[in-house]
Design an enzyme around this catalytic site. Structure first.
Site, PDB file in Angstrom:
ATOM      1  N   GLY A 385       0.829  -1.206   0.000  1.00  0.00           N
ATOM      2  CA  GLY A 385       0.000   0.000   0.000  1.00  0.00           C
ATOM      3  C   GLY A 385       0.856   1.245   0.000  1.00  0.00           C
ATOM      4  O   GLY A 385       2.070   1.173   0.149  1.00  0.00           O
ATOM      5  N   PRO A 387       2.538   4.950   1.161  1.00  0.00           N
ATOM      6  CA  PRO A 387       3.272   5.248   2.396  1.00  0.00           C
ATOM      7  C   PRO A 387       2.351   5.735   3.517  1.00  0.00           C
ATOM      8  O   PRO A 387       1.335   6.362   3.249  1.00  0.00           O
ATOM      9  CB  PRO A 387       4.215   6.389   1.996  1.00  0.00           C
ATOM     10  CG  PRO A 387       4.259   6.373   0.517  1.00  0.00           C
ATOM     11  CD  PRO A 387       2.983   5.783   0.036  1.00  0.00           C
ATOM     12  N   VAL A 389       0.342   4.186   5.611  1.00  0.00           N
ATOM     13  CA  VAL A 389      -0.964   3.603   5.909  1.00  0.00           C
ATOM     14  C   VAL A 389      -0.872   2.555   7.018  1.00  0.00           C
ATOM     15  O   VAL A 389      -1.854   1.899   7.335  1.00  0.00           O
ATOM     16  CB  VAL A 389      -1.628   2.961   4.677  1.00  0.00           C
ATOM     17  CG1 VAL A 389      -2.001   4.026   3.680  1.00  0.00           C
ATOM     18  CG2 VAL A 389      -0.729   1.925   4.051  1.00  0.00           C
ATOM     19  N   THR A 392       4.176  -0.972   8.264  1.00  0.00           N
ATOM     20  CA  THR A 392       5.242  -1.325   9.190  1.00  0.00           C
ATOM     21  C   THR A 392       4.685  -1.545  10.592  1.00  0.00           C
ATOM     22  O   THR A 392       5.005  -2.519  11.269  1.00  0.00           O
ATOM     23  CB  THR A 392       6.306  -0.218   9.203  1.00  0.00           C
ATOM     24  OG1 THR A 392       6.750  -0.008   7.874  1.00  0.00           O
ATOM     25  CG2 THR A 392       7.471  -0.599  10.077  1.00  0.00           C
ATOM     26  N   SER A 710      -4.240   4.068 -18.612  1.00  0.00           N
ATOM     27  CA  SER A 710      -5.503   4.528 -18.046  1.00  0.00           C
ATOM     28  C   SER A 710      -5.785   5.993 -18.314  1.00  0.00           C
ATOM     29  O   SER A 710      -6.826   6.510 -17.934  1.00  0.00           O
ATOM     30  CB  SER A 710      -5.550   4.251 -16.550  1.00  0.00           C
ATOM     31  OG  SER A 710      -4.700   5.127 -15.876  1.00  0.00           O
ATOM     32  N   LYS A 753      -7.641   5.807  -6.738  1.00  0.00           N
ATOM     33  CA  LYS A 753      -7.908   6.948  -7.605  1.00  0.00           C
ATOM     34  C   LYS A 753      -9.113   7.736  -7.096  1.00  0.00           C
ATOM     35  O   LYS A 753      -9.092   8.968  -7.048  1.00  0.00           O
ATOM     36  CB  LYS A 753      -8.174   6.463  -9.032  1.00  0.00           C
ATOM     37  CG  LYS A 753      -6.910   5.981  -9.739  1.00  0.00           C
ATOM     38  CD  LYS A 753      -7.266   5.388 -11.093  1.00  0.00           C
ATOM     39  CE  LYS A 753      -6.023   5.006 -11.878  1.00  0.00           C
ATOM     40  NZ  LYS A 753      -6.352   4.335 -13.138  1.00  0.00           N
TER      41      LYS A 753
HETATM   42  N1  LIG Z   1      -5.038   2.591  11.002  1.00  0.00           N
HETATM   43  C1  LIG Z   1      -4.125   3.167  11.798  1.00  0.00           C
HETATM   44  N2  LIG Z   1      -4.360   3.318  13.101  1.00  0.00           N
HETATM   45  C2  LIG Z   1      -3.450   3.891  13.890  1.00  0.00           C
HETATM   46  N3  LIG Z   1      -2.274   4.373  13.494  1.00  0.00           N
HETATM   47  C3  LIG Z   1      -1.981   4.256  12.204  1.00  0.00           C
HETATM   48  C4  LIG Z   1      -2.880   3.654  11.280  1.00  0.00           C
HETATM   49  N4  LIG Z   1      -2.313   3.667  10.072  1.00  0.00           N
HETATM   50  C5  LIG Z   1      -1.115   4.252  10.217  1.00  0.00           C
HETATM   51  N5  LIG Z   1      -0.900   4.607  11.488  1.00  0.00           N
HETATM   52  C6  LIG Z   1       0.283   5.273  12.021  1.00  0.00           C
HETATM   53  O1  LIG Z   1       0.890   6.018  11.001  1.00  0.00           O
HETATM   54  C7  LIG Z   1       2.286   5.999  11.081  1.00  0.00           C
HETATM   55  C8  LIG Z   1       2.885   5.580   9.775  1.00  0.00           C
HETATM   56  O2  LIG Z   1       2.656   4.213   9.555  1.00  0.00           O
HETATM   57  P1  LIG Z   1       3.760   3.206   9.039  1.00  0.00           P
HETATM   58  O3  LIG Z   1       5.129   3.698   9.357  1.00  0.00           O
HETATM   59  O4  LIG Z   1       3.407   1.847   9.512  1.00  0.00           O
HETATM   60  O5  LIG Z   1       3.495   3.350   7.506  1.00  0.00           O
HETATM   61  P2  LIG Z   1       3.964   2.415   6.310  1.00  0.00           P
HETATM   62  O6  LIG Z   1       2.712   1.915   5.682  1.00  0.00           O
HETATM   63  O7  LIG Z   1       4.934   1.427   6.770  1.00  0.00           O
HETATM   64  O8  LIG Z   1       4.601   3.460   5.324  1.00  0.00           O
HETATM   65  P3  LIG Z   1       5.895   3.313   4.368  1.00  0.00           P
HETATM   66  O9  LIG Z   1       5.419   2.633   3.108  1.00  0.00           O
HETATM   67  O10 LIG Z   1       6.258   4.738   4.068  1.00  0.00           O
HETATM   68  O11 LIG Z   1       6.906   2.576   5.109  1.00  0.00           O
HETATM   69  C9  LIG Z   1       2.616   5.045  12.197  1.00  0.00           C
HETATM   70  O12 LIG Z   1       2.957   5.789  13.311  1.00  0.00           O
HETATM   71  C10 LIG Z   1       1.328   4.282  12.411  1.00  0.00           C
HETATM   72  O13 LIG Z   1       1.202   3.887  13.754  1.00  0.00           O
HETATM   73 MG   LIG Z   2       7.042   1.366   6.506  1.00  0.00          MG
END
Ligand SMILES: Nc1ncnc2c1ncn2[C@@H]1O[C@H](COP(=O)(O)OP(=O)(O)OP(=O)(O)O)[C@@H](O)[C@H]1O
Ligand SMILES: [Mg+2]
Length: 805
Positions: A385, A387, A389, A392, A710, A753
């Site tokens: 997904g 960044p 979201v 991690t 697209s 989108k």
């Molecule tokens: N649904 C959620 N509920 C609570 N906190 C969230 C949620 N989604 C994201 N966060 C918070 O947003 C921050 C960013 O998330 P994270 O670092 O896991 O993103 P990522 O998807 O790994 O991004 P990247 O692709 O850039 O590594 C984290 O602190 C995470 O706890």
């Molecule tokens: Mg990450």
């Protein structure tokens, strides 16, 4: 040939006589002198004389010699070595060689990438060359073994004993001499071998050594050596006196060395053993106490044995010690017990992440399978997904639900296979790879290891990390994963690997095949508000030393904060902006001087803290000219809005496309134009002057490369707008591929989108009819605010998208 350099640990045998072979005789028991063939290949040496019983590294550089070594290693490993009269002759002729040399055996061969070869040879017997048989591809000669002549007389015994005592004295006085030499000096009672041992270890010139080699009579050898031994003894005694005198001006490392030697001596006197011995004893205790697999224990004990033979002052000692520490610090047998309570698991997931219902369901299914099967031998989860979201942080939550240890390995930008698998110990400063590092950090052999950003692994001349990852992730072979540094198999089959990626395209196909994809789309505005309220705001309050009582962000401010100050699929920017307003808010509270009146963040303060709103939606981006249409695009960081512009100018009927467009997008443009031309009559387009105009299609913000089919629909609408001189509606955005016959074909990434469109306040979207099911996937909250128009054919576009004239 040169004497090989001594930096490689394989060369530690240099100058040590009698230790590599089996008996005190100094001659290996497996080869008898009778088994030496009459004809041997002869290798010329430029700067070293090899004696029987001596083990020495050689550097082989010329192609002739490399060929010789290759043949010898492929056969019985025996060859003759002899000193060259001309040290610099690259391919020596028979007349360039001394007649007496040594029969030797290749113990080890290492090939280096620069085409040089390093070999470890062990001298066996003196030989004399009778005649040369051939010179190509290298020298081969008929040889005879030259036996030592030992006479049995009182004089001989006296000479031998004298030489032995002198040499032992010398050995005692030269601290740098290896322990093995000292032991050999005590144990050699064969006078022939004794003279060879002395000749190897005494500071002799090459010529003197060669002469010693050529002398068959042991008595003569002893007589010649004794004065040299005497001289050496005197020099050493004197230099040891000088050294004590100038101790104060000695370099630190020398001082340390001597201090350590003294300490050892003192400890020996006190019956406490020396440092090395105490340390090895401690290590031995550890090896015995630490639970290790048999193979690791065997290697650890062997390494300990090597260590106990070394002085702590040697560089090699540190290397060996470091290796042992690594073996001892790994969780070979340590495991944590899995908590497999699915209810509790759901609670933990819900506590740590808001929303993401489908994703959590998938994770729980996965955990349920683990619970049933006990062993994880299935596909590897991959969270995909845009960044921010929560990919991690979800990985970490999975570890929490299972009660397992967690370690993250960031693969972003990794290009070197050795980062995964480590460097071989022959490299200076070698270390294990990231997998082993992660295991050590986790202190358990069944942790959750998150391989973060698996789509960002690169490959270059240092090897492909993907192939190492393949092995790590393959349940059939990862139970014997072997790190180059450890050189021992470590069982990874209990590790739960989870991977994350922004998009799947760059992932190695074989690797992708092994992954079970779980997609995370971006969040809607309301979801972001919830995430901010429940997670981001409390966390940032905490980090900025504020309490919810004195600093509050009401929902009525959160929404404009999200809408006007962030533009992203995830919540990372949002968290940064929240942190920024809190820092500024903290300042406000502190500067009020004691009167801690609670602050509630208002819209006005938002502007004060963050500056004027940046992402003006709706009003600002109204389309005011003909030839512009709003498209929707998918990128690895989420959905994007894309304005496509078309203009027309006097010319010769050519079409130009700009804005770093990919091939597929250019083809879409051609297809769009062809369709419009073929249908001009029906659409009411006047193309009679087509040939006297040039068309130019541009996709602005050209820094991000755009590709994919697209944009076809958007290009058609932009061109139609230009040619029909009718503006496109500002509140409509579109996406879809087109065929030459005017059909609108389905596309991917609908959810992302549409979310991007809703973020900037678009009210209508045009989607291909076949994407209807994807529309259902869009959160209801977004669908409520937006109308979707599903089209099957280009002809439906114009009435939908263009304003009336
Ligand atoms: N649904 C959620 N509920 C609570 N906190 C969230 C949620 N989604 C994201 N966060 C918070 O947003 C921050 C960013 O998330 P994270 O670092 O896991 O993103 P990522 O998807 O790994 O991004 P990247 O692709 O850039 O590594 C984290 O602190 C995470 O706890
Ligand atoms: Mg990450």
């Amino acid at each position: 040939m040169n004497a090989g350099d001594m930096t490689s640990p394989d060369t530690e045998f240099i100058n040590i006589l009698g230790t590599a072979s089996s008996g005190t005789e100094g001659v290996p028991e497996r080869i008898s002198s009778r088994s030496v063939p009459d004809v041997l290949p002869i290798l010329g040496l430029s700067d070293i004389v090899i004696f029987p019983g001596m083990v020495a590294p050689l550097l082989v550089e010329t192609s002739q010699s490399t060929r010789l070594i290759d043949d010898v290693v492929g056969g019985d490993r025996l060859l003759g070595v002899a000193l060259q009269r001309k040290p610099d002759a690259e391919n020596p002729l028979p007349e360039d060689m001394h007649d007496v040399g040594c029969a030797a055996r290749v113990v080890k061969m290492l090939k280096f990438p620069d085409n040089t070869v390093r070999v470890l040879v062990e001298g066996l017997w003196r030989i004399r060359v009778k005649s040369y048989e051939s010179q190509t591809p290298y020298l081969k000669a008929k040889i005879e073994i030259q036996k030592d002549i030992i006479e049995n007389s009182i004089e001989m015994s006296a000479l031998t004993r004298n030489a032995q005592t002198q040499f032992q004295e010398i050995v005692k006085l030269s601290p740098a001499m290896a322990d093995q030499v000292k032991i050999a000096a005590l144990n050699t009672d064969n006078p022939g071998h004794l003279t060879d041992l002395i000749a190897v270890n005494l500071n002799l010139s090459l010529a003197e050594r060669q002469q010693m080699l050529e002398t068959a009579s042991v008595k003569e050898r002893l007589t010649r050596l004794l004065p040299m031994l005497n001289r050496e003894h005197e020099v050493l005694a004197l230099s040891s006196k000088i050294q004590t005198d100038v101790a104060s001006s000695m370099s630190k490392s020398q001082r340390d060395f001597f201090l350590r030697e003294q300490l050892r001596a003192i400890q020996r006197e006190l019956g406490e053993g020396d440092i090395g011995a105490t340390e090895t004893k401690n290590l031995r205790d550890q090896v015995e106490k630490t639970p290790l697999p048999d193979e690791a224990r065997k290697v650890a004990l062997a390494e300990l044995e090597r260590l106990s033979q070394m002085s702590p002052a040697m560089a090699e000692y540190g290397v060996s010690r470091h290796y042992l520490d690594w073996i001892l610090s790994l969780p070979w047998e340590k495991m944590t017990e899995d908590k497999l309570d699915l209810k509790a698991a759901r609670r933990i997931l819900d506590e740590q992440h808001f929303g993401l219902t489908k994703v959590k369901d998938r994770l729980l299914e996965f955990l349920a399978v683990i619970k049933l099967k006990k062993q994880i031998k299935g596909p590897i989860l991959c969270l995909v997904g845009p960044p921010g979201v929560g990919k991690t942080s979800l990985g970490k939550s999975v570890a929490d639900t299972l009660g397992r240890k967690f370690a993250r390995i960031s693969l972003g930008g990794m290009r070197d296979e050795a980062e995964i698998r480590g460097h071989r110990r022959t490299y200076v400063g070698a270390l294990p790879g990231r997998i082993i590092h992660a295991l050590r950090r986790a202190e358990s052999r069944n942790p959750v290891i998150l391989l973060d950003e698996i789509d960002k692994v690169g490959a270059d001349f240092r090897g492909d990390p993907s192939s190492a990852l393949l092995e790590v992730l393959d349940p059939e072979q990862n139970n014997t994963f072997t790190d180059h540094y450890l050189d021992l198999p470590f069982d990874l089959s209990r590790v739960l690997f989870i991977t994350t990626a922004n998009w799947l395209d760059p992932i190695h196909p074989a690797l992708r095949d092994r992954l079970e994809i779980i997609e995370l789309a971006g969040y809607t505005e309301s979801e972001k508000v919830e995430i901010a309220r429940r997670h981001l705001v409390p966390r940032q309050l905490d980090e900025n030393g504020l309490s919810p009582k004195i600093f509050r962000i009401p929902d009525s401010t959160l929404r404009p904060l999200i809408r006007q100050y962030t533009r992203e699929a995830g919540v990372r920017q949002l968290e940064r902006q929240i942190a920024a307003v809190m820092r500024k808010g903290a300042l406000k509270i502190v500067s009020r001087n004691g009167k801690a009146k609670p602050v509630a963040l208002s819209r006005k303060m938002l502007r004060e803290f963050l500056g004027p709103a940046r992402n003006l939606s709706e009003s600002a981006e109204t389309i005011t000219e003909i030839g512009i249409a709003t498209g929707l695009a998918w990128t690895p960081v989420g959905g994007e809005i894309l304005f496509i512009e078309a203009t027309r100018m006097p010319g010769k009927g050519t079409v130009t496309l700009t804005g770093s467009l990919g091939e597929v997008m250019k083809e879409s443009a051609q297809a769009a134009l062809s369709y419009l031309r073929s249908q001009s009559k029906r659409l009411g387009l006047d193309l009679s002057d087509y040939a006297s105009y040039d068309l130019h299609i541009h996709v602005p913000s050209g820094a991000t490369p755009k590709d994919g089919p697209s944009a076809g629909v958007t290009i058609v609408v932009a061109l139609a707008s230009l040619l029909l001189k009718r503006r496109v509606r500002s509140d409509i955005a579109m996406t879809g591929e087109i065929s030459l016959r005017g059909r609108v074909l389905p596309i991917g990434g609908v959810k992302e989108k549409v979310l991007a469109a809703s973020r900037i306040g678009i009210k209508h979207v045009i989607l291909p009819d076949q994407n209807r099911p994807d529309w259902e996937e869009v959160p209801a909250e977004v669908r409520k605010k937006m109308t979707a128009h599903f089209v099957k054919h280009i002809s439906e576009l114009i009435p939908l998208a263009l304003r009336p004239k």
